[in-house]
Design a protein around this motif. Structure first.
Motif, PDB file in Angstrom:
ATOM      1  N   GLU A 178      42.559  64.522  41.024  1.00 28.41           N
ATOM      2  CA  GLU A 178      42.481  64.166  39.527  1.00 28.41           C
ATOM      3  C   GLU A 178      42.599  62.731  39.427  1.00 28.41           C
ATOM      4  O   GLU A 178      43.356  62.096  40.030  1.00 28.41           O
ATOM      5  CB  GLU A 178      43.309  65.038  38.610  1.00 28.41           C
ATOM      6  CG  GLU A 178      44.645  65.116  39.036  1.00 28.41           C
ATOM      7  CD  GLU A 178      45.536  66.048  38.309  1.00 28.41           C
ATOM      8  OE1 GLU A 178      44.765  66.928  37.690  1.00 28.41           O
ATOM      9  OE2 GLU A 178      46.622  65.754  38.019  1.00 28.41           O
ATOM     10  N   VAL A 179      42.136  62.104  38.516  1.00 28.42           N
ATOM     11  CA  VAL A 179      42.406  60.853  38.017  1.00 28.42           C
ATOM     12  C   VAL A 179      42.611  60.423  36.385  1.00 28.42           C
ATOM     13  O   VAL A 179      42.393  61.366  35.584  1.00 28.42           O
ATOM     14  CB  VAL A 179      41.083  59.861  38.664  1.00 28.42           C
ATOM     15  CG1 VAL A 179      40.682  59.760  40.016  1.00 28.42           C
ATOM     16  CG2 VAL A 179      39.783  60.398  37.564  1.00 28.42           C
ATOM     17  N   GLN A 180      43.179  59.310  36.245  1.00 33.38           N
ATOM     18  CA  GLN A 180      43.365  58.815  34.885  1.00 33.38           C
ATOM     19  C   GLN A 180      41.981  58.095  34.615  1.00 33.38           C
ATOM     20  O   GLN A 180      41.871  57.067  35.175  1.00 33.38           O
ATOM     21  CB  GLN A 180      44.807  57.821  34.709  1.00 33.38           C
ATOM     22  CG  GLN A 180      44.914  57.759  33.253  1.00 33.38           C
ATOM     23  CD  GLN A 180      46.347  56.760  33.280  1.00 33.38           C
ATOM     24  OE1 GLN A 180      46.901  56.515  34.210  1.00 33.38           O
ATOM     25  NE2 GLN A 180      46.684  56.440  32.208  1.00 33.38           N
ATOM     26  N   LEU A 181      41.368  58.535  33.610  1.00 28.77           N
ATOM     27  CA  LEU A 181      39.896  58.014  33.581  1.00 28.77           C
ATOM     28  C   LEU A 181      40.106  57.341  32.009  1.00 28.77           C
ATOM     29  O   LEU A 181      40.640  57.342  31.255  1.00 28.77           O
ATOM     30  CB  LEU A 181      39.172  59.174  33.174  1.00 28.77           C
ATOM     31  CG  LEU A 181      37.414  58.779  32.828  1.00 28.77           C
ATOM     32  CD1 LEU A 181      36.972  58.143  34.481  1.00 28.77           C
ATOM     33  CD2 LEU A 181      36.811  59.928  32.846  1.00 28.77           C
ATOM     34  N   PHE A 182      39.411  56.064  32.206  1.00 26.08           N
ATOM     35  CA  PHE A 182      39.129  55.092  31.380  1.00 26.08           C
ATOM     36  C   PHE A 182      37.691  54.861  31.035  1.00 26.08           C
ATOM     37  O   PHE A 182      36.821  54.809  32.069  1.00 26.08           O
ATOM     38  CB  PHE A 182      39.861  53.715  31.641  1.00 26.08           C
ATOM     39  CG  PHE A 182      41.196  53.588  31.472  1.00 26.08           C
ATOM     40  CD1 PHE A 182      42.300  53.748  30.649  1.00 26.08           C
ATOM     41  CD2 PHE A 182      41.998  54.123  32.873  1.00 26.08           C
ATOM     42  CE1 PHE A 182      43.536  53.693  30.502  1.00 26.08           C
ATOM     43  CE2 PHE A 182      43.225  53.845  33.019  1.00 26.08           C
ATOM     44  CZ  PHE A 182      44.098  53.801  31.692  1.00 26.08           C
ATOM     45  N   GLY A 183      37.172  54.854  29.712  1.00 26.62           N
ATOM     46  CA  GLY A 183      35.872  54.756  29.182  1.00 26.62           C
ATOM     47  C   GLY A 183      35.225  53.285  29.789  1.00 26.62           C
ATOM     48  O   GLY A 183      36.094  52.286  30.321  1.00 26.62           O
ATOM     49  N   ILE A 184      33.783  53.192  29.407  1.00 22.73           N
ATOM     50  CA  ILE A 184      33.244  51.831  29.504  1.00 22.73           C
ATOM     51  C   ILE A 184      33.911  50.686  28.883  1.00 22.73           C
ATOM     52  O   ILE A 184      34.195  49.780  29.429  1.00 22.73           O
ATOM     53  CB  ILE A 184      32.052  51.935  29.026  1.00 22.73           C
ATOM     54  CG1 ILE A 184      31.130  53.004  30.215  1.00 22.73           C
ATOM     55  CG2 ILE A 184      31.012  50.710  29.317  1.00 22.73           C
ATOM     56  CD1 ILE A 184      29.710  53.381  29.549  1.00 22.73           C
ATOM     57  N   ASP A 185      34.446  51.057  27.708  1.00 16.76           N
ATOM     58  CA  ASP A 185      35.014  50.023  26.699  1.00 16.76           C
ATOM     59  C   ASP A 185      36.714  50.146  26.925  1.00 16.76           C
ATOM     60  O   ASP A 185      37.241  49.147  26.330  1.00 16.76           O
ATOM     61  CB  ASP A 185      34.591  50.137  25.425  1.00 16.76           C
ATOM     62  CG  ASP A 185      33.338  50.048  25.202  1.00 16.76           C
ATOM     63  OD1 ASP A 185      32.532  49.085  25.701  1.00 16.76           O
ATOM     64  OD2 ASP A 185      32.740  51.041  24.374  1.00 16.76           O
ATOM     65  N   PRO A 236      44.514  55.307  38.292  1.00 14.91           N
ATOM     66  CA  PRO A 236      43.483  55.103  37.210  1.00 14.91           C
ATOM     67  C   PRO A 236      42.307  54.607  37.617  1.00 14.91           C
ATOM     68  O   PRO A 236      41.927  53.821  38.610  1.00 14.91           O
ATOM     69  CB  PRO A 236      44.403  53.981  36.614  1.00 14.91           C
ATOM     70  CG  PRO A 236      45.312  53.201  37.650  1.00 14.91           C
ATOM     71  CD  PRO A 236      45.428  54.494  38.631  1.00 14.91           C
ATOM     72  N   CYS A 237      41.142  55.259  36.955  1.00 18.56           N
ATOM     73  CA  CYS A 237      39.735  54.964  37.081  1.00 18.56           C
ATOM     74  C   CYS A 237      39.133  54.631  35.987  1.00 18.56           C
ATOM     75  O   CYS A 237      39.441  55.265  34.893  1.00 18.56           O
ATOM     76  CB  CYS A 237      38.973  55.912  37.977  1.00 18.56           C
ATOM     77  SG  CYS A 237      39.831  56.339  39.564  1.00 18.56           S
ATOM     78  N   GLN A 238      37.939  53.359  36.081  1.00 21.09           N
ATOM     79  CA  GLN A 238      37.287  53.421  34.870  1.00 21.09           C
ATOM     80  C   GLN A 238      35.729  53.494  35.123  1.00 21.09           C
ATOM     81  O   GLN A 238      35.303  53.500  36.207  1.00 21.09           O
ATOM     82  CB  GLN A 238      37.781  51.836  34.710  1.00 21.09           C
ATOM     83  CG  GLN A 238      37.038  51.428  33.339  1.00 21.09           C
ATOM     84  CD  GLN A 238      37.410  49.962  32.847  1.00 21.09           C
ATOM     85  OE1 GLN A 238      38.331  49.316  33.318  1.00 21.09           O
ATOM     86  NE2 GLN A 238      37.068  49.666  31.646  1.00 21.09           N
ATOM     87  N   LEU A 239      35.227  53.824  34.210  1.00 21.32           N
ATOM     88  CA  LEU A 239      33.558  53.767  34.142  1.00 21.32           C
ATOM     89  C   LEU A 239      33.132  52.497  33.974  1.00 21.32           C
ATOM     90  O   LEU A 239      33.479  51.873  32.864  1.00 21.32           O
ATOM     91  CB  LEU A 239      33.173  54.902  32.963  1.00 21.32           C
ATOM     92  CG  LEU A 239      33.646  56.366  33.040  1.00 21.32           C
ATOM     93  CD1 LEU A 239      33.172  56.886  31.695  1.00 21.32           C
ATOM     94  CD2 LEU A 239      33.110  56.790  34.288  1.00 21.32           C
ATOM     95  N   VAL A 240      32.166  51.913  34.878  1.00 20.11           N
ATOM     96  CA  VAL A 240      31.924  50.690  34.874  1.00 20.11           C
ATOM     97  C   VAL A 240      30.496  50.616  35.076  1.00 20.11           C
ATOM     98  O   VAL A 240      29.838  51.235  36.096  1.00 20.11           O
ATOM     99  CB  VAL A 240      32.624  49.918  35.753  1.00 20.11           C
ATOM    100  CG1 VAL A 240      32.349  48.438  36.061  1.00 20.11           C
ATOM    101  CG2 VAL A 240      34.176  49.980  35.779  1.00 20.11           C
ATOM    102  N   ARG A 241      29.673  49.804  34.350  1.00 19.97           N
ATOM    103  CA  ARG A 241      28.172  49.320  34.653  1.00 19.97           C
ATOM    104  C   ARG A 241      28.199  48.823  36.138  1.00 19.97           C
ATOM    105  O   ARG A 241      28.716  47.829  36.212  1.00 19.97           O
ATOM    106  CB  ARG A 241      27.789  48.680  33.604  1.00 19.97           C
ATOM    107  CG  ARG A 241      27.604  49.443  32.047  1.00 19.97           C
ATOM    108  CD  ARG A 241      26.929  48.492  31.172  1.00 19.97           C
ATOM    109  NE  ARG A 241      27.046  48.990  29.986  1.00 19.97           N
ATOM    110  CZ  ARG A 241      27.942  49.005  29.011  1.00 19.97           C
ATOM    111  NH1 ARG A 241      29.038  48.386  29.434  1.00 19.97           N
ATOM    112  NH2 ARG A 241      28.174  49.488  27.998  1.00 19.97           N
ATOM    113  N   HIS A 242      27.347  49.145  36.814  1.00 19.62           N
ATOM    114  CA  HIS A 242      26.900  48.571  38.096  1.00 19.62           C
ATOM    115  C   HIS A 242      26.834  47.247  37.996  1.00 19.62           C
ATOM    116  O   HIS A 242      27.669  46.366  39.070  1.00 19.62           O
ATOM    117  CB  HIS A 242      25.781  49.264  38.806  1.00 19.62           C
ATOM    118  CG  HIS A 242      25.535  48.921  40.363  1.00 19.62           C
ATOM    119  ND1 HIS A 242      26.338  49.178  41.157  1.00 19.62           N
ATOM    120  CD2 HIS A 242      24.786  48.141  40.855  1.00 19.62           C
ATOM    121  CE1 HIS A 242      26.257  48.657  42.419  1.00 19.62           C
ATOM    122  NE2 HIS A 242      25.066  47.872  42.187  1.00 19.62           N
TER     123      HIS A 242
END
Length: 162
Positions: free
Chosen positions: A11-18, A52-58
């Protein structure tokens, strides 16, 4: 940096694109969200649990990685010493040009060596020009040593601010 399927944590601590926090979610769920949005899941740190993981545009991820590589490469090489030569009786416009040139060098992280070549008995004027230039560049760099007056030149070395 690990991304997408390379992340092995359950499991990860998720952060959004912003950068908004989405909480702790399973890695499979985070990957599903990333695929739906058409972005990558990037692990920011391996030290904490859950990571901690983040959603990032490529494109953003690639640009950030390239910028980090360039910064590391520059730190490994060290700063270059770049010399700027002036005359003791310099015109105002030429002085401003040399000052802007020194500012650009200091902001890029390199060291500036300011040199005034002496022709006759003009060491006082040369020293005053160097002192004025050091004062004008104070918010970009700091003087390494005092102003050195030798037989044929007056010189000062400035390092960029950290």
């Amino acid at each position: 940096m690990m991304k997408n399927e390379q992340i092995k944590a359950s499991e990860v601590q998720l952060f959004g694109i912003d950068g908004e926090e989405r909480g702790i979610v399973e890695t499979k769920e985070a990957l599903r969200i990333a695929r739906e949005l058409g972005v990558d899941l990037v692990c920011l740190s391996f030290a904490s649990s859950p990571p901690p993981c983040q959603l990032v545009r490529h494109a953003d991820f690639k640009a950030k990685a390239d910028k980090e590589k360039a910064k590391n490469r520059k730190q490994e090489k060290g700063a270059k010493v770049k010399e700027i030569r002036l005359s003791a009786f310099i015109e105002d416009h030429d002085y401003d040009t040399k000052k802007r040139q020194a500012e650009r060098i200091l902001t890029s992280g390199d060291i500036v060596q300011l040199v005034v070549r002496l022709e006759k008995k003009e060491s006082q004027e040369a020293k005053q020009i160097i002192e004025q230039l050091v004062r004008d560049l104070a918010h970009f760099g700091r003087q390494e040593k005092g102003i050195q007056v030798s037989g044929k030149q007056v010189m000062a070395v400035m390092k960029p601010l950290d």
